[in-house]
Design a protein around this motif. Structure first.
Motif, PDB file in Angstrom:
ATOM      1  N   HIS A  33      35.562  45.794  45.663  1.00 42.33           N
ATOM      2  CA  HIS A  33      36.990  45.895  45.392  1.00 42.33           C
ATOM      3  C   HIS A  33      37.603  47.004  46.233  1.00 42.33           C
ATOM      4  O   HIS A  33      36.997  48.068  46.409  1.00 42.33           O
ATOM      5  N   ALA A  73      48.130  38.579  38.498  1.00 43.91           N
ATOM      6  CA  ALA A  73      47.487  37.892  39.619  1.00 43.91           C
ATOM      7  C   ALA A  73      47.890  36.423  39.629  1.00 43.91           C
ATOM      8  O   ALA A  73      47.897  35.755  38.591  1.00 43.91           O
ATOM      9  N   GLY A 123      44.467  40.898  43.020  1.00 45.61           N
ATOM     10  CA  GLY A 123      44.733  41.149  41.613  1.00 45.61           C
ATOM     11  C   GLY A 123      46.209  41.336  41.335  1.00 45.61           C
ATOM     12  O   GLY A 123      47.075  40.931  42.111  1.00 45.61           O
TER      13      GLY A 123
END
Length: 418
Positions: A81, A16, A61
């Protein structure tokens, strides 16, 4: 079609990236081209804005890249997420062969890739062979477990993050198109070792013996293949002869016009071979046509005539050529025309400016006509009549075009810094 079958050489994972607060997502021309493909295709600008926020805040991410697909888990502002995927069609085996043959012929292309650079002429040469490396409108397809059928904030955030990766390493794009770096370089080395037909070399002559053709009657072997098209425009004959020209004829100007005509004929030929649609060119006013002709960098005497004929001095003509090179006639109009933005156009412009940045990141802008200048900085964005935003920077006391247009003012302003 995704060819990934578990081969580790066909997958790269990038950790990330840190938040990109106050920075543009792309500085290289190919990174900006990637974002243009996204912004030209997305149907909802609000989703793009939300995606920029997530990417700037570090919500994307680790990014996994493999042939035909890039994947990441994106954290939404409510801390949920989502798995986001962006798909790009791979090149076929035949397209890869054409691209690798072309690249192996040109040592400069290989050296540029090894330097993590993707010069425009590499992409242009690939396009001549029928291979489009960079994505175009509608080619970046989105998949997200949030259920959106078009680009959502999560896939948009992933695209903005991929632009940062592309800036660092153009091999990311080539992997998306189907080839990993090590396999690609090995293939190039093998092709260079066994040799390919040198650039510009004439093909072996082919044909049919006349006596054989006569004896065979109507049973003839197939005709030879058409010759390869010329790599570059032809050079018109020189007019530098011992015969003095007529009093009203300028040989240098005629030679220059002939060279520009040859270049345009070559461009049209290559477009026809690539089956590109041709649009009838509109007749340009004299002031614009002089700028178009000056793109070929004429000698000083011809440039002086073009400047005079267009109503500009040499410095103004050079600036106009720079604007034309970045955006054609619309780019020249943005350079030379200041107009009052009113009514619906003003409402759309204000909405675009409000949506481009988060409140704490929005620069202080001073408006005049269709021009918004960053207070205390040599940077400016101009609104074209087509709704696009054109970046400008101040050099030696004059505003000059900094890059091509963008769909939103934040991207345009970021290219000034780049």
């Amino acid at each position: 079609m995704n060819r990934y079958d578990g081969d580790e050489s066909l997958e790269r994972t990038f950790a990330a990236l840190p938040p990109a607060r106050g920075k543009g997502f792309a500085r290289t021309w190919w990174g900006l081209a990637w974002l243009k493909a996204l912004e030209d295709s997305a149907l909802d600008n609000e989703q793009l804005k939300a995606g920029r926020r997530l990417a700037r805040a570090g919500g994307v991410g680790a990014v996994s890249v493999r042939p035909g697909r890039v994947t990441a888990v994106v954290q939404d502002r409510d801390r949920t997420h989502h798995r986001a995927d962006v798909l790009l069609e791979e090149l076929s085996g035949e397209q890869w062969d054409r691209f690798l043959d072309m690249t192996a012929e040109r040592a400069g292309h290989v050296a540029a890739l090894l330097d993590r650079d993707m010069p425009p002429h590499l992409v242009e040469d690939a396009a001549v062979t029928g291979v489009d490396l960079l994505p175009g409108m509608g080619e970046l397809q989105a998949e997200c477990d949030c259920g959106a059928w078009d680009h959502c904030a999560h896939t948009a955030a992933l695209c903005y993050q991929v632009a940062r990766l592309l800036d660092q390493d153009p091999f990311v794009l080539l992997l998306l198109r189907g080839r990993g770096e090590s396999a690609l370089l090995e293939d190039l080395q093998a092709r260079s070792a066994r040799g390919v037909t040198p650039v510009g070399a004439a093909p072996e002559p082919g044909g049919v013996d006349a006596a054989e053709a006569f004896a065979a009657g109507d049973i003839l072997p197939p005709l030879p293949d058409l010759p390869e098209p010329p790599e570059e425009p032809g050079v018109p004959p020189s007019l530098d002869t011992e015969t003095p020209p007529p009093a009203d004829t300028d040989p240098a100007a005629l030679e220059y016009l002939a060279a520009r005509t040859a270049a345009e004929a070559h461009r049209l030929l290559m477009g026809t071979l690539r089956a590109e649609p041709h649009h009838r060119a509109e007749e340009l006013p004299l002031a614009q046509d002089a700028v178009r002709l000056a793109l070929g960098a004429p000698d000083p005497a011809v440039a002086e005539r073009l400047a005079e004929g267009s109503g500009r001095d040499r410095e103004q003509l050079a600036l106009a050529v720079r604007a034309w090179r970045l955006g054609g006639a619309p780019g020249l109009a943005v350079l030379e025309e200041e107009w009052a933005v009113t009514g619906e156009a003003l409402a759309r412009a204000r909405a675009a400016l409000d949506a481009a940045w988060d409140e704490e990141e929005r620069p202080s802008l001073r408006a005049r006509g269709n021009r918004w200048t960053v207070v205390g900085a040599p940077a400016q964005v101009r609104l074209g009549r087509d709704g696009r935003w054109w970046p400008y920077r101040k050099e030696r006391g004059r505003w000059v075009p900094a890059a091509g247009p963008a769909q939103d003012p934040a991207t345009a302003l970021a290219s000034v810094e780049g």
